[in-house]
Motif scaffolding. Structure first.
Motif, PDB file in Angstrom:
ATOM      1  N   UNK A   1      25.367 -32.284 -15.498  1.00 36.49           N
ATOM      2  CA  UNK A   1      25.126 -31.914 -16.653  1.00 36.49           C
ATOM      3  C   UNK A   1      24.960 -33.213 -17.729  1.00 36.49           C
ATOM      4  N   UNK A   2      25.558 -34.413 -17.154  1.00 38.88           N
ATOM      5  CA  UNK A   2      25.219 -35.720 -17.824  1.00 38.88           C
ATOM      6  C   UNK A   2      23.640 -35.852 -17.379  1.00 38.88           C
ATOM      7  N   UNK A   3      23.280 -35.795 -16.389  1.00 37.80           N
ATOM      8  CA  UNK A   3      21.706 -36.142 -15.942  1.00 37.80           C
ATOM      9  C   UNK A   3      20.910 -35.546 -16.542  1.00 37.80           C
ATOM     10  N   UNK A   4      21.143 -33.963 -16.904  1.00 40.82           N
ATOM     11  CA  UNK A   4      20.426 -33.181 -17.513  1.00 40.82           C
ATOM     12  C   UNK A   4      20.283 -33.438 -19.026  1.00 40.82           C
ATOM     13  N   UNK A   5      21.297 -33.986 -19.597  1.00 40.67           N
ATOM     14  CA  UNK A   5      21.536 -34.059 -21.077  1.00 40.67           C
ATOM     15  C   UNK A   5      20.709 -35.437 -21.399  1.00 40.67           C
ATOM     16  N   UNK A   6      20.550 -36.394 -20.360  1.00 44.52           N
ATOM     17  CA  UNK A   6      19.820 -37.699 -20.665  1.00 44.52           C
ATOM     18  C   UNK A   6      18.718 -37.281 -20.547  1.00 44.52           C
ATOM     19  N   UNK A   7      18.071 -36.510 -20.454  1.00 40.56           N
ATOM     20  CA  UNK A   7      16.394 -36.028 -20.845  1.00 40.56           C
ATOM     21  C   UNK A   7      16.467 -35.436 -22.215  1.00 40.56           C
ATOM     22  N   UNK A   8      17.573 -35.375 -23.014  1.00 40.40           N
ATOM     23  CA  UNK A   8      17.443 -34.662 -24.251  1.00 40.40           C
ATOM     24  C   UNK A   8      18.490 -33.745 -24.560  1.00 40.40           C
TER      25      UNK A   8
ATOM     26  N   UNK B   1      33.550 -32.788 -23.368  1.00 36.19           N
ATOM     27  CA  UNK B   1      33.574 -32.574 -24.744  1.00 36.19           C
ATOM     28  C   UNK B   1      34.816 -33.351 -25.055  1.00 36.19           C
ATOM     29  N   UNK B   2      35.928 -32.889 -24.336  1.00 37.18           N
ATOM     30  CA  UNK B   2      37.093 -33.553 -24.502  1.00 37.18           C
ATOM     31  C   UNK B   2      37.338 -34.988 -24.495  1.00 37.18           C
ATOM     32  N   UNK B   3      36.615 -35.609 -23.430  1.00 40.32           N
ATOM     33  CA  UNK B   3      36.435 -36.916 -23.164  1.00 40.32           C
ATOM     34  C   UNK B   3      35.258 -37.812 -23.836  1.00 40.32           C
ATOM     35  N   UNK B   4      34.921 -36.910 -24.963  1.00 40.04           N
ATOM     36  CA  UNK B   4      33.883 -37.421 -25.761  1.00 40.04           C
ATOM     37  C   UNK B   4      32.655 -38.028 -24.778  1.00 40.04           C
TER      38      UNK B   4
ATOM     39  N   UNK C   1      28.526 -31.369 -29.211  1.00 35.56           N
ATOM     40  CA  UNK C   1      27.701 -30.262 -29.535  1.00 35.56           C
ATOM     41  C   UNK C   1      27.593 -30.114 -31.029  1.00 35.56           C
ATOM     42  N   UNK C   2      26.417 -29.431 -31.483  1.00 35.67           N
ATOM     43  CA  UNK C   2      26.296 -29.167 -32.854  1.00 35.67           C
ATOM     44  C   UNK C   2      25.640 -27.591 -32.662  1.00 35.67           C
TER      45      UNK C   2
ATOM     46  N   UNK D   1      24.904 -23.115 -29.421  1.00 36.72           N
ATOM     47  CA  UNK D   1      25.432 -24.670 -29.315  1.00 36.72           C
ATOM     48  C   UNK D   1      24.350 -25.328 -28.712  1.00 36.72           C
ATOM     49  N   UNK D   2      23.982 -26.609 -29.202  1.00 39.37           N
ATOM     50  CA  UNK D   2      23.250 -27.649 -28.435  1.00 39.37           C
ATOM     51  C   UNK D   2      24.183 -28.592 -28.181  1.00 39.37           C
TER      52      UNK D   2
END
Length: 87
Positions: free
Chosen positions: A20-27, A53-56, A60-61, A67-68
């Motif tokens: 998930x972190x790697x995926x979100x590194x692209x936007x 989310x809990x560990x910040x 999300x927005x 939810x993004x």
């Protein structure tokens, strides 16, 4: 400063969290976009998102009815360290 090894293990000890972190590194992406790119089932993704989310690590927005999700600065810093390790 004492390291909280339980939190570190909770974040880094799960393959889906890292994907998930790697995926979100692209936007920023929606739940379904992350699910498709990571090829993970909904319950696993829901669990990972909850932890991150809990560990910040991610935030999300709301965008219309969706939810993004995106990385926080903490998440970006953590990902830089992970990429440097290259095991």
């Amino acid at each position: 400063m004492k390291l909280d090894t339980k939190k570190i293990s909770k974040i880094l000890g799960n393959k889906t969290n890292l994907e998930v972190m790697l995926c979100l590194s692209k936007g920023e992406k929606s739940f379904n976009k992350i699910k498709k790119e990571c090829k993970v089932c909904s319950p696993s993704l829901t669990y990972s998102i909850k932890i991150l989310l809990k560990e910040n690590v991610i935030k999300k927005r709301a965008f219309h009815k969706r939810k993004i999700y995106s990385l926080t600065r903490k998440g970006e810093s953590l990902l830089k360290i992970i990429k440097k390790i290259k095991i």
